[in-house]
Design an enzyme around this catalytic site. Sequence first.
Site, short mmCIF file in Angstrom:
data_model
loop_
_atom_site.label_atom_id
_atom_site.label_comp_id
_atom_site.label_asym_id
_atom_site.label_seq_id
_atom_site.Cartn_x
_atom_site.Cartn_y
_atom_site.Cartn_z
N CYS A 14 18.51 -18.88 -7.09
CA CYS A 14 17.32 -18.80 -7.94
C CYS A 14 17.04 -17.35 -8.31
O CYS A 14 16.72 -17.03 -9.46
CB CYS A 14 16.12 -19.40 -7.24
N ASP A 464 3.56 19.57 11.45
CA ASP A 464 2.62 20.61 11.03
C ASP A 464 1.66 20.84 12.21
O ASP A 464 1.55 20.01 13.11
CB ASP A 464 1.86 20.13 9.80
N ASP A 652 -0.48 16.77 7.02
CA ASP A 652 -1.71 16.21 6.45
C ASP A 652 -2.29 17.04 5.32
O ASP A 652 -3.27 16.63 4.70
CB ASP A 652 -2.77 16.08 7.54
N ASP A 656 1.59 20.91 3.01
CA ASP A 656 2.67 20.15 3.63
C ASP A 656 3.40 19.24 2.64
O ASP A 656 4.47 18.72 2.94
CB ASP A 656 2.12 19.26 4.77
#
Length: 758
Positions: A14, A464, A652, A656
């Site tokens: 299908c 980080d 964050d 970064d």
Amino acid sequence: MAELLVEGMHCASCVANVSRAAKRIDGLREITIDLANGRAQVDLDDARRIDAVADAISDAGFPARPADDAATLVSQASDRHAQQERARLAAERWKWRAIIGLVLWVPAESLHWGTVLLTGGHDHAGTTWMTWVGVVAGTAVMLIAGRAFFASAWRAAKRRTTNMDTLIALGGGTAYGYSAVALVGHLLLGWPLAELYFAESAALFTLISLGHWLEARARDKTGDAIRALLDLAPQTALRLPPDTEAEASGPDRPARKRLSLTIRAPEAEEVPADTLRPGDRVLVKPAMTVPADGTVESGRGGVDESMLTGEPMPVAKAAGDTVVGGSVNREGSLVVRITAAGSETTLASIVKLVETAQASRPPVQKLADQISAIFVPVVLVIAALTATAWLVLGFASDKATPGVWGDAARATCSVLIIACPCALGLAVPAAIMVGTGRGARRGILLRDIDAIQNAAAVDTVVFDKTGTLTTGSPTVARVVATSDVDERELLRLAASAEQSSEHPLAAAVVANARDQQIELSEATDFTNHPGLGVEAIVEHRRITVGHASLIDAATPVADASGTIAHIALDGQPVGYVELRDAPRNDAADVVRHLRDRGLNVQLLTGDRHEAAEAIARQLGIETIHADVRPDGKQAVIEKLKADGRRVAMVGDGVNDAPALAAAHVGIALAAGTDAAKQAGHVVLMSDRLTDVPAALLLSRRTMRVIKQNLFLAFIYNVTAIPIAAAGFLEPEIAAGAMALSDISVLGNALRLRRAKIG
């Protein structure tokens, strides 16, 4: 990228037929089909041609319509539940076909084998009542359970194509047709009564119907994650009139922990949540669900954000705090001004991420889809060759004619039945759906299959520092003046310049100035240098705050273990602020856990080497990259990749983002900036670092299940077809094995729902 809702897909063929139909439309660059969810993502040169693609797919026998990109979560939930109801009804039909088939076939098969055991073999001397039991059972099952397969095969034939039902209809029809011809020939023409396969035909349709029912139940469970997310959106909201004033009463009374909200002016109006728009104000009472993203204007409450973070403890909310649609207010009352509604909410973006991940296909699945597309025609050729070989060998051995035809029919039926590659089409999407759903419930959003594959192969994790390994809430340790500007004035100028910055260090400087009740001045001409610092005009003088490289002749600081923010007045260094940031409570455990699993852990920061070394020493990180600019962070990641490492970057901040995008896997914290989340391949909705190893472990387990499923599917088809062609499989055994292969693949994928990932 547009999305289509496609009905009627139930197998790999299908998928191939839908893809083939869509590709007839000019301007189609790519189509990705999600079999399990009944959706297709379409990339077109001209998005307006999406209706033409939908029409082409519908003409191919699979009703399709464009999904509403602007649909609200409530309407999406309604669509999902309608789809679920259709699937439930289809599953019910398969269940009753299977039950009726079992009721008719099992007694007939039991009587047949009982007679065989009692007589010591097959007696074909003539028809007996046992023969007619088999005829009645086989005919009834074919009409009740087999009708669906014949109808599907006929629809495919009219479109000059094939599907899995083509094989099943041919297999069952051949067994029944041969038996009917042999019986009529015996009764009317006096042929010797050959082996009859009415019971085998009944077994085929019954067992495959049973398999489809169990498969439908298992497949429905794989969509639970998205439905659960959509169900978080409330149906209604309490909207306040524009001129309503609301305020919390009692927030300053220490004796009362439960706070109530008193509304002055007209009562809040209950409205459909779909009608909310940015700027609207809503009242969220205790136990109510926040209807959309917004900012608290007044009141206080404790909001359960476990739908985002997986953390069950309510989060205190007061004026100025943000709230997310789908979270639940556990206590107190809040007045919230809506900032994003409908398809723009955080919850909607999470649903979209999960849907995209579940629809994605790895290269090995694309290969499987290509194989499935040509598999049915190839099997038909193999079946024809099998029949021819049995007939030639049978007649060459001077075997009786009915027996030759019977052997050929039995082997051909078994080939047609055993070859159905349904498991091949379900192997990867089932594992992806369950794996991404498991992650979503934990607050781990995996964007696509590439993120899963790459995360599973990671051997190096780079963190980080500020806001990732540390709390992101540094405090000012000291302010040092190196000129005739006193320290209080130095802090005032630096904080005034930093007011417009979102960086945690800037927030700490501003907070310290306000704690000392220092009045700040307005800053203009603000410039942010990501990873370095800021510049602004304060009282007609240019203030620079940040890294030493921003300031010529900045005084080196040798005795500092924290982060140094240098301050310059009109380009001349006048002092610095030292800030210290404590590690997160779970940071050391996460680093230790990753190292225990054999992963290399490194620290990458724009901060000074002394500050980075102090944090690394506390956490047990040996490799440090400090004093690195944002473009330098990307270069560090590229260097690690060039050295042959499989790199995950965890961050964050805006600075970064380049490194997150460059890594094999960028893992962004949802509490970070939008730039970081957009660049990340994995988004952690919680504030827990423990979700980093959990995301890597989940990816590994998902990839392991994918490989297991593909192995099971390929091995099944590769080994079963020759065995069936050689005549070692009875048709009913082949039917059971085919159904079992589908269920085993889905069952293996569903193990991920209970997988322990930390």
